[in-house]
Scaffold this active site. Structure first.
Site, short mmCIF file in Angstrom:
data_model
loop_
_atom_site.label_atom_id
_atom_site.label_comp_id
_atom_site.label_asym_id
_atom_site.label_seq_id
_atom_site.Cartn_x
_atom_site.Cartn_y
_atom_site.Cartn_z
N GLU A 169 0.00 4.21 0.47
CA GLU A 169 -0.66 5.31 1.15
C GLU A 169 0.27 6.06 2.11
O GLU A 169 1.15 5.47 2.71
CB GLU A 169 -1.87 4.79 1.95
N HIS A 206 -0.76 1.40 10.34
CA HIS A 206 -0.57 1.26 8.89
C HIS A 206 0.88 0.99 8.52
O HIS A 206 1.79 1.63 9.06
CB HIS A 206 -1.06 2.51 8.16
N ARG A 242 -1.31 -6.98 12.35
CA ARG A 242 -2.38 -6.41 13.18
C ARG A 242 -2.92 -7.44 14.16
O ARG A 242 -3.27 -7.10 15.30
CB ARG A 242 -3.53 -5.90 12.30
N ARG A 259 0.86 -1.19 0.00
CA ARG A 259 0.00 0.00 0.00
C ARG A 259 0.89 1.23 0.00
O ARG A 259 1.68 1.43 0.93
CB ARG A 259 -0.88 0.03 1.27
N GLU A 291 -10.71 -2.21 13.86
CA GLU A 291 -11.06 -3.08 12.75
C GLU A 291 -9.83 -3.90 12.36
O GLU A 291 -8.73 -3.37 12.25
CB GLU A 291 -11.51 -2.21 11.56
N SER A 329 -11.78 -7.59 7.08
CA SER A 329 -12.84 -7.13 6.21
C SER A 329 -13.23 -8.30 5.33
O SER A 329 -12.34 -8.97 4.76
CB SER A 329 -12.33 -5.96 5.36
#
Lengths: 432, 432
Positions: free
Chosen positions: B206, B213, B406, B204, B355, B358
């Site tokens: 980002e 993250h 995570r 990622r 969270e 997903s």
């Protein structure tokens, strides 16, 4: 009465669905007859053994359909038919001799429509075997006290100071994709993990268009502390692969048969205790067979193939270890032999005459590592983090790496590594 | 007489080496006293229980040294000391109150010298737990009939038509690194693999500078055929994680204790059968607690945290599933609810208010998939291969994805994901 042959999913279930007009309406028969191949249906019915044997199937079970519902309708004309994709060369040739021309699906078309190609019994078998190889690799190593690690694939600069890498821009910094977890798995050993392994993608930007090279493949990597001798690493290779081959032959009979039906091959010949030949012995065997090779150089593909033949004739095995390679042909981080610095504590492993594993003891002494890097023409400044890892107390260690796709390809005697990668990447292929 | 305290490797072996002048020469004592910390030595000696208990160690074993050999000499001054790196905040603060200033090693320094930092008992524990999480993930799924797959990380164009990707040049073609194995794992299902999983890196690009993250992490991905309802996917999540948590609590006691000594945390509270709340119910609970949220919008981090508290108070669990999310906040390939198209057959899973997973049923009908892509503003031409995969007969299916780092972070109540990645990659860090 309408007979509808439903393609068996994988090769575990085989059945013929017989729609009988006395049980279902004419409308259902019409609906079924109109279904395109590869559509997915839900069937409610009675399973029974018919009085008259059914021709053309291997299982004699009939389903008397009560209800039938189409879950997913396939397009009427598929890009490739599963029957065509599942056909062996032998079938095609026999048909040709009988005057019939059957469709031959070439490798590129298969890969373009991989979702369909995957549905052949051979491919279901190949990827089940791939799953088993990975699973057995981990299971064996865990039972020997190894722990799994995950090392980064995004690397600053150019990794290992070696061959072609995929370069990219990382938030303004020059970066590349890891060609192997070599440096990081060694760092894990320096971080007090005694025995580690990794299963992960490996990236090679080489322009190799051979049957055995991919630009992205799954690397199975091992690194471990060495207590006394680099033979401890070869011991792991030996037991790991003999255990794996035994298991595959025993537990994957159906899958191996499915592969063999489309791509005939002989079971791999291997010994209970894997043969270990010194490089010098290999050179001598080649010499006696009339093949002259440089005793301090590397073997080329042809000599490797030839040596494989000689070893098979003499020792009856297609799986063996060749060790004590000349130092000059190994990476800079390879430990030289203590008794003769022209050789190194390293090895390659061969299956069916092809190199499949490369392993060695690594240099854990920072001063020697610097010296070896310089001797190999590597700028020491580009690998300071790596070298510094050995300045904080580093145990003697070694390891090896092997490509998952190659293990499956060579165990099954397949002719192309693209057959053992779900979505292969080569210099010309980046999709699907 | 000279006492030399050898640092315990990991936390499995603890011993004190006592060099007794009546057994060894004065030279050896001098040699030993001159050894730098973290040097690695081979010792030959007699293990015995001393008559006088040894102070300052937990194990009462003495080695009477006969021979001692230095295998690897560490540099005299290390960039960080293991004692400093292993210290808890509590120790530092208690010392401060007693007027003593102890060294605090900050996160960046730790990561710069990860090889040394890894040697603390807490880190040996964390990475053993990471290994166990991966191992349990695979073991459970294999026992449920899932097979491991390996999908490519090099993707043509930009993957998933979604957020920031790392771009690169692939032999002259524009390419990027896979943000998830989403499309390919679905293609594997279309290729007749009924149940698959993958463990592999996810990239990622980002610019997220949060505690949770990373730019590269290990994705644990699952995809499976659905027979009747998307709850089948939640059933797998439920049993997988309860089995995993049970095992970690039972088999990793030592490791969890080691983590806890440096980073105190409460054991995770979870139920034998995982709580499932509908999104609407979550919104209602928040509303009753005075937090107004958009019933068709997504929850922000703050609301998620709050809902976690409410769920803990009401149901006594820190691990639960929230499902039937509004369709508008899920990716285009999410299956709408058949009874109310404002909602979707999807879910998120939370640990300690964050969270972590997903998941959803996917759209397997090509026409609906096109429609949904268009509705989400995605150019259908860029995802034709993906959509075409569903034109050859595609079973209903769903799955989920979770980040390995995570899981470990939240199970151990750690405050930073960089603690659970061996060599983390974030927008500012690309080394070591």
């Amino acid at each position: 009465m309408a007979f509808v042959v439903v393609r068996q999913k994988g090769f575990t279930v085989q059945c013929v669905v017989t729609v009988q007009p006395d049980l279902v309406s004419r409308q259902m028969v019409k609906f079924v007859a109109g279904l395109s191949r590869e559509s997915i249906i839900d069937v409610q019915g009675l399973v029974s053994v018919p009085s008259v044997p059914i021709k053309g199937t291997t299982q004699q079970v009939e389903v008397q359909v009560r209800k039938l519902h189409c879950i997913s309708k396939a397009m009427p004309t598929l890009p490739i038919n599963i029957e065509d994709a599942a056909r062996s060369e032998k079938e095609i040739e026999e048909a040709l001799q009988a005057g019939e021309q059957l469709v031959r699906v070439n490798q590129d078309t298969r890969l373009n429509y991989r979702v369909l190609d995957m549905r052949t019994p051979a491919n279901q078998g190949i990827f089940h075997i791939q799953h088993e190889v990975g699973s057995l690799f981990r299971k064996f190593l865990q039972s020997e006290g190894f722990e799994e690690i995950h090392t980064p694939k995004l690397i600053a600069g150019t990794s290992e100071g070696g061959s072609a890498v995929f370069k990219l821009d990382y938030k303004g910094q020059p970066a590349c994709l890891a060609q192997s977890p070599q440096l990081h798995k060694q760092m894990a050993i320096c971080g007090d993990k005694e025995r580690v392994f990794e299963v992960g993608p490996v990236f090679r930007a080489e322009d190799s268009y051979t049957h055995r090279h991919l630009c992205e493949f799954v690397g199975l990597d091992v690194e471990m502390e060495i207590k006394k001798h680099y033979s401890e690493v070869m011991d792991i290779v030996d037991r790991l692969f003999v255990t794996m081959f035994d298991h595959l032959n025993e537990k994957c009979k159906k899958e191996l048969d499915a592969v063999r039906r489309q791509y005939p091959f002989e079971p791999l010949k291997y010994l209970r205790k894997t043969l270990r030949l010194r490089f010098e012995e290999g050179v001598q065997m080649l010499k006696e067979a009339g093949v002259e090779v440089d005793p301090y150089g590397d073997l080329n593909t042809e000599s490797e193939k030839k040596l494989g033949q000689l070893v098979l004739e003499k020792y009856g095995t297609e799986f063996y270890i060749l060790h004590r390679y000349p130092l000059a042909v190994r990476p800079f981080y390879t430990m030289p032999c203590y008794d003769d610095a022209k050789y190194s504590n390293s090895f390659d492993v061969f299956i069916r005459g092809e190199e499949i594993i490369s392993g060695a003891q690594r240099v854990h002494v920072p001063e020697l590592l610097e010296e070896r890097a310089k001797a190999c023409g590597i700028d020491v400044n580009t690998i300071t983090t790596y070298i510094d890892s050995f300045r904080y107390g580093a145990p003697p260690h070694g390891g090896f790496g092997v490509g998952l796709e190659r293990v499956v390809m060579l165990f099954c005697g397949l002719n192309n590594i693209r057959k053992t990668s779900l979505f292969p990447r080569d210099p010309l292929r980046l999709a699907p």
